[in-house]
Design an enzyme around this catalytic site. Structure first.
Site, PDB file in Angstrom:
ATOM      1  NE  ARG A 183      -3.480   2.550   2.569  1.00 34.87           N
ATOM      2  CZ  ARG A 183      -4.356   2.706   3.500  1.00 34.87           C
ATOM      3  NH1 ARG A 183      -4.945   1.739   4.138  1.00 34.87           N
ATOM      4  NH2 ARG A 183      -4.947   3.756   3.487  1.00 34.87           N
ATOM      5  CG  ASN A 188     -11.083  -1.556  -0.100  1.00 32.43           C
ATOM      6  OD1 ASN A 188     -12.117  -1.188  -0.910  1.00 32.43           O
ATOM      7  ND2 ASN A 188     -10.836  -0.959   0.868  1.00 32.43           N
ATOM      8  CB  CYS A 220     -17.976   0.068   0.529  1.00 32.48           C
ATOM      9  SG  CYS A 220     -17.199   1.635   1.130  1.00 32.48           S
ATOM     10  CG  ASP A 221     -15.998   0.690   6.433  1.00 40.05           C
ATOM     11  OD1 ASP A 221     -15.571   1.554   5.539  1.00 40.05           O
ATOM     12  OD2 ASP A 221     -15.289   0.306   7.230  1.00 40.05           O
ATOM     13  CG  HIS A 250     -14.123   3.493  -2.167  1.00 40.81           C
ATOM     14  ND1 HIS A 250     -12.974   3.264  -1.786  1.00 40.81           N
ATOM     15  CD2 HIS A 250     -14.799   3.378  -1.093  1.00 40.81           C
ATOM     16  CE1 HIS A 250     -12.816   2.742  -0.565  1.00 40.81           C
ATOM     17  NE2 HIS A 250     -14.031   2.521  -0.152  1.00 40.81           N
ATOM     18  CE1 TYR A 273     -11.289   6.087  -0.274  1.00 37.66           C
ATOM     19  CE2 TYR A 273     -13.181   5.981   0.862  1.00 37.66           C
ATOM     20  CZ  TYR A 273     -11.902   5.530   0.958  1.00 37.66           C
ATOM     21  OH  TYR A 273     -11.294   5.119   1.933  1.00 37.66           O
ATOM     22  NE  ARG A 279      -5.654   8.300   5.450  1.00 37.54           N
ATOM     23  CZ  ARG A 279      -6.822   8.159   5.062  1.00 37.54           C
ATOM     24  NH1 ARG A 279      -7.396   7.017   4.948  1.00 37.54           N
ATOM     25  NH2 ARG A 279      -7.488   9.337   4.532  1.00 37.54           N
TER      26      ARG A 279
HETATM   27  P1  NAD Z   1      -4.351  -5.721   7.304  1.00 38.72           P
HETATM   28  O1  NAD Z   1      -2.889  -5.857   6.442  1.00 38.72           O
HETATM   29  O2  NAD Z   1      -4.223  -5.500   8.595  1.00 38.72           O
HETATM   30  O3  NAD Z   1      -4.857  -7.352   7.261  1.00 38.72           O
HETATM   31  C1  NAD Z   1      -5.018  -7.989   6.097  1.00 38.72           C
HETATM   32  C2  NAD Z   1      -4.735  -9.362   6.116  1.00 38.72           C
HETATM   33  O4  NAD Z   1      -5.016 -10.194   4.680  1.00 38.72           O
HETATM   34  C3  NAD Z   1      -3.163  -9.616   6.546  1.00 38.72           C
HETATM   35  O5  NAD Z   1      -3.178 -10.378   7.646  1.00 38.72           O
HETATM   36  C4  NAD Z   1      -2.551 -10.507   5.383  1.00 38.72           C
HETATM   37  O6  NAD Z   1      -1.880 -11.536   5.652  1.00 38.72           O
HETATM   38  C5  NAD Z   1      -4.018 -11.155   4.670  1.00 38.72           C
HETATM   39  N1  NAD Z   1      -3.914 -11.668   3.442  1.00 38.72           N
HETATM   40  C6  NAD Z   1      -2.962 -11.097   2.353  1.00 38.72           C
HETATM   41  N2  NAD Z   1      -3.223 -11.759   1.509  1.00 38.72           N
HETATM   42  C7  NAD Z   1      -4.088 -12.909   1.421  1.00 38.72           C
HETATM   43  C8  NAD Z   1      -4.542 -13.839   1.094  1.00 38.72           C
HETATM   44  N3  NAD Z   1      -4.247 -14.357  -0.351  1.00 38.72           N
HETATM   45  N4  NAD Z   1      -5.406 -14.920   1.560  1.00 38.72           N
HETATM   46  C9  NAD Z   1      -5.499 -14.587   2.950  1.00 38.72           C
HETATM   47  N5  NAD Z   1      -5.255 -13.672   3.652  1.00 38.72           N
HETATM   48  C10 NAD Z   1      -4.510 -12.700   2.876  1.00 38.72           C
HETATM   49  O7  NAD Z   1      -5.134  -4.919   6.518  1.00 38.72           O
HETATM   50  P2  NAD Z   1      -6.494  -4.043   7.121  1.00 38.72           P
HETATM   51  O8  NAD Z   1      -6.191  -2.608   7.202  1.00 38.72           O
HETATM   52  O9  NAD Z   1      -6.968  -4.702   8.218  1.00 38.72           O
HETATM   53  O10 NAD Z   1      -7.645  -4.213   5.930  1.00 38.72           O
HETATM   54  C11 NAD Z   1      -8.015  -5.441   5.495  1.00 38.72           C
HETATM   55  C12 NAD Z   1      -8.776  -5.087   4.229  1.00 38.72           C
HETATM   56  O11 NAD Z   1     -10.183  -4.830   4.372  1.00 38.72           O
HETATM   57  C13 NAD Z   1      -8.148  -4.311   3.190  1.00 38.72           C
HETATM   58  O12 NAD Z   1      -8.138  -4.875   1.996  1.00 38.72           O
HETATM   59  C14 NAD Z   1      -8.654  -3.186   3.385  1.00 38.72           C
HETATM   60  O13 NAD Z   1      -8.834  -2.216   2.291  1.00 38.72           O
HETATM   61  C15 NAD Z   1     -10.097  -3.548   3.646  1.00 38.72           C
HETATM   62  N6  NAD Z   1     -11.117  -2.526   3.961  1.00 38.72           N
HETATM   63  C16 NAD Z   1     -12.303  -2.445   3.406  1.00 38.72           C
HETATM   64  C17 NAD Z   1     -13.411  -1.640   3.784  1.00 38.72           C
HETATM   65  C18 NAD Z   1     -14.179  -1.272   2.806  1.00 38.72           C
HETATM   66  O14 NAD Z   1     -14.981  -0.616   3.019  1.00 38.72           O
HETATM   67  N7  NAD Z   1     -14.799  -2.262   1.880  1.00 38.72           N
HETATM   68  C19 NAD Z   1     -13.030  -0.986   4.885  1.00 38.72           C
HETATM   69  C20 NAD Z   1     -12.066  -1.231   5.926  1.00 38.72           C
HETATM   70  C21 NAD Z   1     -10.982  -2.180   5.162  1.00 38.72           C
HETATM   71  C1  G6P Z   2     -13.020   3.406   4.722  1.00 38.87           C
HETATM   72  C2  G6P Z   2     -13.208   2.811   3.169  1.00 38.87           C
HETATM   73  C3  G6P Z   2     -12.326   1.382   3.360  1.00 38.87           C
HETATM   74  C4  G6P Z   2     -10.980   1.895   3.270  1.00 38.87           C
HETATM   75  C5  G6P Z   2     -10.667   2.524   4.791  1.00 38.87           C
HETATM   76  C6  G6P Z   2      -9.202   3.004   4.800  1.00 38.87           C
HETATM   77  O1  G6P Z   2     -13.308   2.655   5.511  1.00 38.87           O
HETATM   78  O2  G6P Z   2     -14.415   2.375   3.166  1.00 38.87           O
HETATM   79  O3  G6P Z   2     -12.520   0.908   1.831  1.00 38.87           O
HETATM   80  O4  G6P Z   2     -10.307   1.016   3.319  1.00 38.87           O
HETATM   81  O5  G6P Z   2     -11.602   3.674   4.902  1.00 38.87           O
HETATM   82  O6  G6P Z   2      -8.999   3.638   5.896  1.00 38.87           O
HETATM   83  P1  G6P Z   2      -7.497   3.687   6.451  1.00 38.87           P
HETATM   84  O7  G6P Z   2      -7.757   3.993   7.728  1.00 38.87           O
HETATM   85  O8  G6P Z   2      -6.983   2.133   6.332  1.00 38.87           O
HETATM   86  O9  G6P Z   2      -6.861   4.595   5.436  1.00 38.87           O
HETATM   87 MN    MN Z   3     -14.704   1.012   1.369  1.00 34.57          MN
END
Ligand code: NAD
Ligand code: G6P
Ligand code: MN
Length: 454
Positions: A91, A146, A168-169, A199, A277, A297
């Site tokens: 990232r 994501n 998405c949250d 987004h 976004y 970030r």
């Molecule tokens: P993080 O790095 O703390 O956790 C992600 C985990 O995924 C790690 O432990 C990593 O080892 C694991 N991983 C990576 N590739 C993998 C695979 N192929 N199979 C199984 N596990 C795998 O990340 P985070 O900040 O906690 O975020 C987690 C995910 O949630 C990210 O994709 C983030 O963008 C997403 N997210 C989405 C929303 C949304 O609105 N859609 C909101 C918050 C977070």
């Molecule tokens: C929001 C979005 C997520 C994104 C996150 C990023 O929750 O909906 O899709 O992953 O913000 O937050 P961060 O604190 O990791 O920048």
């Molecule tokens: Mn999102």
């Protein structure tokens, strides 16, 4: 009833598990399984998850921690996916490579989001295939991983029959902030209309107990020149203060501009409340100007959310004391758990989801993956018909959608030209030459993760 969490080592896992366990009665959940490819990270997070299930809530829910897909998915009812392919290290590169070329450097938007998409498409298809092979035939995958817009287009294209709902949250987080700004205590009474891509969308109406509050909200934003109420800063700040951190992350650093940008966009386009976004696309130049190309970030998150979590776990292991603020997930966990309840119990409750348009927005393509309200029952989302959207929004959305579709096609076909077209078409990229320079650096940085492009 089994829920498998893919990306068990995520910073959000313990918070999501708490939301699930608090809904044990409605979900009738017997077992939670954690699955990740990073053993060290997941084993650490599992310590906290065990505490939530056994000590905190005495839930009686069984915990399984595994690195074997069959053990993870076997007979699962739900798969909650939240992988970060390439983790924060990648990232950071997404954000910094983009900024080094004068482009928006962001997790899910612009070139960074396209690069993250290229890493995530095939691992997500693997999740779908593993779930199909081992989980119950009636399983549902609820995906947060994501960049959700690109992931959902790839799933639609490559696995059209997959039992997956992408979510998405951010709209929920925005509604939390709106409720705090207008001092609304029971935010469950807020009903809104929204349309867009993930987004990349707009709230067209917001009602509280039947009263239209869009005007009040607009007045608030114009008066405060930001959508970041004091009450919200204080309440979240308190949680952060308890853990000895530096206060609310959302009120400083790059998040400050996120909420400020809502005011700036509404100064020009006051009829709708923009998703935060949209700042990256409508204020791309200004975003680059206030970004620090050496501290993005990704760094902020590593220095706060990730650091607090793992230090909190170490503190627990050393002293037996838990500080819940280190894994607080709030609406993020509640949203996915509530969605599972709607699917399982066929409630037909209304949720915002990323789903195939199928005519919901009449002047967008039938197969576009859009973010719109839908009723959720045991067979998945039933989308709610919208009015035709204005030409400005339609134009923006078509450009973004086409960019995302080209990226998915380019990734699947291994086509350098299509991926370059995607980068060139993105609204955050000023020229074809810049698009090519960023893409070439991204290819180099993502050698381990991307398919080869020819
Ligand atoms: P993080 O790095 O703390 O956790 C992600 C985990 O995924 C790690 O432990 C990593 O080892 C694991 N991983 C990576 N590739 C993998 C695979 N192929 N199979 C199984 N596990 C795998 O990340 P985070 O900040 O906690 O975020 C987690 C995910 O949630 C990210 O994709 C983030 O963008 C997403 N997210 C989405 C929303 C949304 O609105 N859609 C909101 C918050 C977070
Ligand atoms: C929001 C979005 C997520 C994104 C996150 C990023 O929750 O909906 O899709 O992953 O913000 O937050 P961060 O604190 O990791 O920048
Ligand atoms: Mn999102």
């Amino acid at each position: 009833m089994i829920i498998t969490i893919v990306g068990g080592g995520s910073t959000f896992t313990a918070g999501i598990v708490k939301s699930i366990a608090l809904r044990k009665a409605e979900l009738e959940v017997d077992e939670i399984r954690l699955f990740d490819i990073d053993k060290e990270r997941q084993d650490k997070v599992a310590v906290l998850v065990k505490w939530v299930l056994e000590e905190d809530l005495k839930s009686g829910i069984r915990l399984t921690v595994t690195y074997d897909p069959e053990a993870a998915y076997r007979d699962a009812d739900f798969v909650f996916a939240q992988m970060r392919v390439g983790k924060y290290a990648m990232r950071e590169k997404d954000e910094k490579i983009s900024l080094a070329h004068g482009c928006v450097g962001q997790e899910t938007c612009g070139c960074g989001g396209l690069a993250y998409g290229m890493r995530t498409i095939f691992p997500m298809i693997q999740v779908i295939d593993d779930a199909k092979k081992y989980a119950k035939p009636t399983h549902w995958i609820l995906n947060y991983s994501n960049p959700a817009a690109i992931v959902s287009e790839a799933c639609r294209k490559l696995r059209p029959d997959a039992r997956i709902i992408n979510i998405c949250d951010m709209p929920i987080a925005i509604i939390d902030v709106v409720a705090a700004a207008l001092e609304i205590k029971d935010k469950k009474e807020i009903v809104y209309d929204y349309y867009g891509l993930n987004h990349f969308g707009w709230f067209t109406s917001i009602e509280y107990r039947g009263e239209d509050i869009m005007g009040k909200l607009r007045d608030y934003i114009m008066e405060h020149q930001i959508l970041l109420p004091d009450a919200y800063v204080k309440s979240v700040g308190k949680i952060a203060q308890n853990s000895g951190t530096e206060g609310n992350r959302h009120a400083k650093g790059s998040w400050y501009y996120v909420w400020k940008g809502v005011y700036e966009i509404m100064q020009n386009f006051p009829d709708t409340l923009p998703n935060t976004y949209l700042n990256y696309y409508l204020q791309q130049k200004e975003f680059v100007e206030h970004s620090d190309p050496d501290h993005t970030r990704a760094n902020e998150v590593m220095e706060t959310r990730e650091k607090n979590l793992f230090e909190g776990i170490d503190h627990y292991l050393a002293t037996g004391e838990i500080d819940e603020s280190v894994f607080y997930a709030g609406s993020h966990g509640d949203w996915i758990a509530d969605l599972a309840i709607a699917l399982k119990n066929d409630t037909k409750a209304r949720f915002l989801v990323i789903t195939e348009n199928r005519g919901a927005i009449p002047n967008m393509p039938y197969d576009a993956m859009v973010e719109v309200p839908a009723y959720i029952g045991k067979n998945g989302p039933e989308v709610i018909a919208q009015n035709p959207i204005p030409l400005f929004q339609q134009g923006l959305m078509m450009q973004q959608l086409t960019c995302e579709k080209l990226l998915v096609e380019g990734c699947v076909e291994g086509s350098y030209r299509k991926v370059l077209e995607a980068f060139t078409l993105n609204k955050t990229v000023p020229s074809m030459k810049v698009a090519k320079e960023v893409l070439d650096d991204m290819i180099e940085a993502n050698k381990e993760y991307w398919p080869e492009l020819k």
